[in-house]
Design a protein around this motif. Sequence first.
Motif, PDB file in Angstrom:
ATOM      1  N   GLN A  37     -13.123  20.608   0.577  1.00 57.51           N
ATOM      2  CA  GLN A  37     -12.834  20.000  -0.678  1.00 57.51           C
ATOM      3  C   GLN A  37     -12.833  18.423  -0.423  1.00 57.51           C
ATOM      4  OE1 GLN A  37     -13.198  21.436  -3.390  1.00 57.51           O
ATOM      5  NE2 GLN A  37     -13.586  23.476  -2.653  1.00 57.51           N
ATOM      6  N   THR A  38     -12.118  17.986   0.400  1.00 53.55           N
ATOM      7  CA  THR A  38     -11.852  16.641   0.458  1.00 53.55           C
ATOM      8  C   THR A  38     -12.896  16.099   1.124  1.00 53.55           C
ATOM      9  OG1 THR A  38      -9.641  17.032   1.517  1.00 53.55           O
ATOM     10  CG2 THR A  38     -10.293  14.832   2.042  1.00 53.55           C
ATOM     11  N   LEU A  39     -13.936  16.595   1.958  1.00 49.62           N
ATOM     12  CA  LEU A  39     -15.413  16.176   2.114  1.00 49.62           C
ATOM     13  C   LEU A  39     -16.133  16.061   0.905  1.00 49.62           C
ATOM     14  CD1 LEU A  39     -17.788  15.466   3.960  1.00 49.62           C
ATOM     15  CD2 LEU A  39     -17.949  17.748   4.431  1.00 49.62           C
ATOM     16  N   PHE A  40     -16.252  16.943   0.042  1.00 51.24           N
ATOM     17  CA  PHE A  40     -16.928  16.963  -1.087  1.00 51.24           C
ATOM     18  C   PHE A  40     -16.474  15.827  -2.101  1.00 51.24           C
ATOM     19  CE2 PHE A  40     -17.199  21.728  -0.782  1.00 51.24           C
ATOM     20  CZ  PHE A  40     -18.370  21.548   0.288  1.00 51.24           C
ATOM     21  N   ASP A  41     -15.234  15.486  -2.098  1.00 47.91           N
ATOM     22  CA  ASP A  41     -14.788  14.546  -2.695  1.00 47.91           C
ATOM     23  C   ASP A  41     -15.219  13.142  -2.223  1.00 47.91           C
ATOM     24  OD1 ASP A  41     -13.473  16.108  -4.720  1.00 47.91           O
ATOM     25  OD2 ASP A  41     -11.400  16.027  -3.559  1.00 47.91           O
ATOM     26  N   PHE A  42     -15.030  12.876  -0.795  1.00 46.92           N
ATOM     27  CA  PHE A  42     -15.447  11.593  -0.067  1.00 46.92           C
ATOM     28  C   PHE A  42     -16.998  11.820  -0.629  1.00 46.92           C
ATOM     29  CE2 PHE A  42     -17.456   9.946   3.554  1.00 46.92           C
ATOM     30  CZ  PHE A  42     -16.730   9.001   3.809  1.00 46.92           C
ATOM     31  N   LEU A  43     -17.687  12.619  -0.355  1.00 47.11           N
ATOM     32  CA  LEU A  43     -19.384  12.411  -0.762  1.00 47.11           C
ATOM     33  C   LEU A  43     -19.597  12.181  -1.759  1.00 47.11           C
ATOM     34  CD1 LEU A  43     -20.515  15.461   1.514  1.00 47.11           C
ATOM     35  CD2 LEU A  43     -20.741  12.876   2.309  1.00 47.11           C
ATOM     36  N   ASP A  44     -18.811  12.615  -2.885  1.00 45.41           N
ATOM     37  CA  ASP A  44     -19.294  12.290  -4.197  1.00 45.41           C
ATOM     38  C   ASP A  44     -19.037  10.883  -4.618  1.00 45.41           C
ATOM     39  OD1 ASP A  44     -19.781  13.097  -6.973  1.00 45.41           O
ATOM     40  OD2 ASP A  44     -17.552  13.144  -7.373  1.00 45.41           O
TER      41      ASP A  44
END
Length: 99
Positions: A37-44
Motif C-alpha cells: 500500500q505504501t509502494l502504491f502511494d509512493f508510485l502514485d
Amino acid sequence: MPDKTEKESRRQIHRELQEKTKIEFEKSLPISKELFQTLFDFLDEKLEENDCDDSFKLTKQFLETNHIMNNEEIESWLQENGGFCDCEVLYNLEEKFEK
C-alpha cells in the motif's frame, strides 16, 4: 430453476472461493500488504510528477529506501501478477489489493 436454498448455497460457495483466492494471494506476497500500500502511494505520487519510463526505476528506488533486500523476488512476483513497469505496478496490481 434453482430454489431459494440452492441459490443461497451457490452464493455461499462463491463467497468461500473468493475468500480462499484472497488468502492464497496474500500468502504469495513477497512483502507485507501494508508495504505494498505504501509502494502504491509512493508510485502514485511520483508518477504524477514524471511519466513512466517502462522500467521499475521508481519501484526499485522505493525498495532501496525501505531497505528491502529481496528485490529480484519482488520484481519476479510483480511481473507474474501483471506489473512489468512502475505504472503497471500501480494500475494493474493496486486493484488486486482492493478486492
